[in-house]
Design a protein around this motif. Structure first.
Motif, PDB file in Angstrom:
ATOM      1  N   HIS A  13       6.490 -40.361  -7.923  1.00 23.85           N
ATOM      2  CA  HIS A  13       6.962 -39.160  -7.223  1.00 23.85           C
ATOM      3  C   HIS A  13       8.027 -39.501  -6.184  1.00 23.85           C
ATOM      4  N   ARG A  14       7.769 -40.494  -5.356  1.00 19.81           N
ATOM      5  CA  ARG A  14       8.717 -40.850  -4.297  1.00 19.81           C
ATOM      6  C   ARG A  14      10.009 -41.420  -4.890  1.00 19.81           C
ATOM      7  N   THR A  15       9.897 -42.149  -6.000  1.00 18.27           N
ATOM      8  CA  THR A  15      11.086 -42.704  -6.640  1.00 18.27           C
ATOM      9  C   THR A  15      11.983 -41.595  -7.180  1.00 18.27           C
ATOM     10  N   ILE A  16      11.392 -40.614  -7.852  1.00 14.69           N
ATOM     11  CA  ILE A  16      12.193 -39.505  -8.379  1.00 14.69           C
ATOM     12  C   ILE A  16      12.863 -38.748  -7.240  1.00 14.69           C
ATOM     13  N   LEU A  63       8.716 -30.247  -8.239  1.00 17.50           N
ATOM     14  CA  LEU A  63       7.409 -30.611  -8.784  1.00 17.50           C
ATOM     15  C   LEU A  63       6.521 -29.367  -8.840  1.00 17.50           C
ATOM     16  N   ARG A  64       5.988 -29.079 -10.032  1.00 16.16           N
ATOM     17  CA  ARG A  64       5.182 -27.871 -10.223  1.00 16.16           C
ATOM     18  C   ARG A  64       3.715 -28.112  -9.856  1.00 16.16           C
ATOM     19  N   SER A  65       3.187 -29.249 -10.307  1.00 19.89           N
ATOM     20  CA  SER A  65       1.793 -29.561  -9.974  1.00 19.89           C
ATOM     21  C   SER A  65       1.526 -31.028 -10.255  1.00 19.89           C
ATOM     22  N   VAL A  66       0.441 -31.506  -9.653  1.00 18.89           N
ATOM     23  CA  VAL A  66      -0.061 -32.861  -9.898  1.00 18.89           C
ATOM     24  C   VAL A  66      -1.420 -32.716 -10.562  1.00 18.89           C
ATOM     25  N   GLU A  67      -1.600 -33.415 -11.681  1.00 17.88           N
ATOM     26  CA  GLU A  67      -2.865 -33.360 -12.424  1.00 17.88           C
ATOM     27  C   GLU A  67      -3.586 -34.702 -12.255  1.00 17.88           C
ATOM     28  N   LEU A  68      -4.831 -34.656 -11.821  1.00 20.68           N
ATOM     29  CA  LEU A  68      -5.622 -35.867 -11.630  1.00 20.68           C
ATOM     30  C   LEU A  68      -6.811 -35.866 -12.584  1.00 20.68           C
ATOM     31  N   PHE A  97       2.410 -34.693  -1.907  1.00 22.76           N
ATOM     32  CA  PHE A  97       3.261 -34.342  -3.048  1.00 22.76           C
ATOM     33  C   PHE A  97       4.050 -33.047  -2.825  1.00 22.76           C
ATOM     34  N   GLY A  98       3.607 -32.220  -1.909  1.00 24.62           N
ATOM     35  CA  GLY A  98       4.288 -30.945  -1.703  1.00 24.62           C
ATOM     36  C   GLY A  98       4.145 -30.004  -2.881  1.00 24.62           C
ATOM     37  N   ALA A  99       3.014 -30.074  -3.565  1.00 20.83           N
ATOM     38  CA  ALA A  99       2.779 -29.252  -4.756  1.00 20.83           C
ATOM     39  C   ALA A  99       1.282 -29.084  -4.956  1.00 20.83           C
ATOM     40  N   PRO A 100       0.867 -28.071  -5.744  1.00 17.21           N
ATOM     41  CA  PRO A 100      -0.567 -27.899  -6.033  1.00 17.21           C
ATOM     42  C   PRO A 100      -1.136 -29.106  -6.772  1.00 17.21           C
ATOM     43  N   VAL A 101      -2.388 -29.408  -6.504  1.00 22.43           N
ATOM     44  CA  VAL A 101      -3.081 -30.530  -7.149  1.00 22.43           C
ATOM     45  C   VAL A 101      -4.283 -29.991  -7.911  1.00 22.43           C
ATOM     46  N   ARG A 102      -4.364 -30.342  -9.185  1.00 24.89           N
ATOM     47  CA  ARG A 102      -5.476 -29.930 -10.021  1.00 24.89           C
ATOM     48  C   ARG A 102      -6.295 -31.158 -10.373  1.00 24.89           C
ATOM     49  N   LEU A 128      -0.864 -36.633 -14.403  1.00 21.81           N
ATOM     50  CA  LEU A 128       0.454 -36.101 -14.737  1.00 21.81           C
ATOM     51  C   LEU A 128       1.183 -35.614 -13.490  1.00 21.81           C
ATOM     52  N   LEU A 129       2.512 -35.700 -13.554  1.00 21.80           N
ATOM     53  CA  LEU A 129       3.382 -34.956 -12.656  1.00 21.80           C
ATOM     54  C   LEU A 129       4.105 -33.935 -13.524  1.00 21.80           C
ATOM     55  N   ARG A 130       3.971 -32.642 -13.225  1.00 21.96           N
ATOM     56  CA  ARG A 130       4.636 -31.600 -13.994  1.00 21.96           C
ATOM     57  C   ARG A 130       5.891 -31.172 -13.251  1.00 21.96           C
ATOM     58  N   ALA A 131       7.025 -31.226 -13.941  1.00 22.82           N
ATOM     59  CA  ALA A 131       8.311 -30.951 -13.309  1.00 22.82           C
ATOM     60  C   ALA A 131       9.180 -30.100 -14.232  1.00 22.82           C
TER      61      ALA A 131
END
Length: 336
Positions: free
Chosen positions: A150-153, A163-168, A183-188, A195-198
């Motif tokens: 995430h930080r690299t992108i 970033l739309r969401s983070v999936e764990l 992440f500044g995005a919703p986390v599921r 996943l990182l959804r973008a």
């Protein structure tokens, strides 16, 4: 046994110290050498790295340890893969080379670009995880890996990239709000994969500052890295220098970075093979100089530049040392 470069532990010592712990005691408890804390190039068991992150998180009561460590890691830890990434001209090229060559850094890790699991055609999923079947998902290691990606992108694109969401794939021990703040995005949670959804448009976003020639060069070296790392290193140094001449400064740090070894390690291995970096560089310059002088009519100043010499006068002195003749005499076939 699957291994990872000890660069994966960058930031561990500082993070543990900040929390009041003893990093050396923790790595020793997991069977890792203390030297792995301070060098990038040791190959250590990836399961032991995952174990020491979990142990530290537990003993120091720091459930977001992986996220904290991510703040202390950067692209340089990826060795030659970092060079390929930095010189890519689009994010798609970054993702493709990372997907292909992440194993050079860590044998059991992968990063792949996939369709959105929820069927949204305007979204892509960047899937990160362990490729070896049957291994449990390491919570802190996965947190660290996703956070690093995430930080690299964000750094490459220069902004919040949508970033739309983070999936764990687990229920994290840290509060969800810590992840969402990071992440500044919703986390599921408890999803099938990490996943990182973008936005799908992200893959085609052009990147500024890249050098396509250096990107191709780095990709070529990454391909070579998939071979036998125990093979003699002097021929690889020679090949590297031949490709670097005329593109960037032929310095030992640059060569070591491409070969994924520490400069001191490179020097020791060359010495064990009865040679040294300066000697190989001099031989490569000599051979390339003769080739340019005898097969082209390039100006002497251009030949000097192509073999990595700053001035024509330096080139002339080198020719006198190599062949006891001037560059002009060599071109005319009047030198040995």
């Amino acid at each position: 046994m699957s291994v990872i470069r000890s660069a994966g532990l960058r930031g561990f010592r500082a993070t543990v110290a900040e929390l009041g712990g003893d990093a050396e005691e923790l790595v020793a408890a997991c069977g890792l050498p203390v030297a792995a804390l301070d060098t990038d190039d040791l190959l250590v068991p990836d399961q032991a790295v995952g174990a020491v992150l979990e142990l530290a998180a537990h003993r120091l009561d720091c459930p977001d340890l992986g996220l904290r460590m991510a703040h202390r890691q950067d692209l340089d830890m990826l060795g030659p893969l970092a060079l390929a990434i930095r010189n890519a001209t689009s994010l798609r090229a970054v993702l493709e080379c990372t997907s292909r060559y992440l194993f050079v850094h860590a044998r059991s890790l992968s990063l792949t670009m996939e369709p959105d699991p929820y069927g949204d055609r305007g979204v892509i999923a960047l899937r990160y995880g362990v490729t070896a079947p049957g291994l449990p998902t390491p919570v802190q290691g996965t947190d660290l890996g996703l956070a690093f990606v995430h930080r690299t992108i964000a750094r490459l694109t220069g902004d919040r990239y949508g970033l739309r969401s983070v999936e764990l794939p687990y229920r994290p021990p840290a509060p969800i709000r810590a992840y969402e703040e990071f992440f500044g995005a919703p986390v599921r949670i408890e999803r099938p994969a990490a996943l990182l959804r973008a936005p799908s448009s992200l893959a085609n976003r052009p990147l500024s500052g890249g050098d396509e020639n250096l990107h191709r060069l780095a990709m070529a070296f990454l391909a070579e890295q998939s071979g036998d790392a125990a093979a003699a290193i002097a021929p690889r140094v020679r090949t590297t220098l031949q490709k670097l001449l005329g593109t960037t400064a032929p310095e030992i740090d640059a060569v070591a970075r491409l070969l994924t070894v520490h400069p001191r390690t490179l020097q020791r291995r060359l010495a064990a093979e009865g040679t040294g970096f300066a000697a190989i560089l001099d031989e490569v310059r000599r051979d390339e100089a003769r080739r340019y002088l005898t097969t082209t009519d390039m100006p002497m100043s251009q030949v000097a530049s192509l073999i990595g010499l700053s001035e024509q006068s330096v080139f002339t002195r080198c020719c006198q040392r190599w062949w006891g003749a001037t560059p002009t005499a060599v071109r005319r076939g009047k030198a040995g």
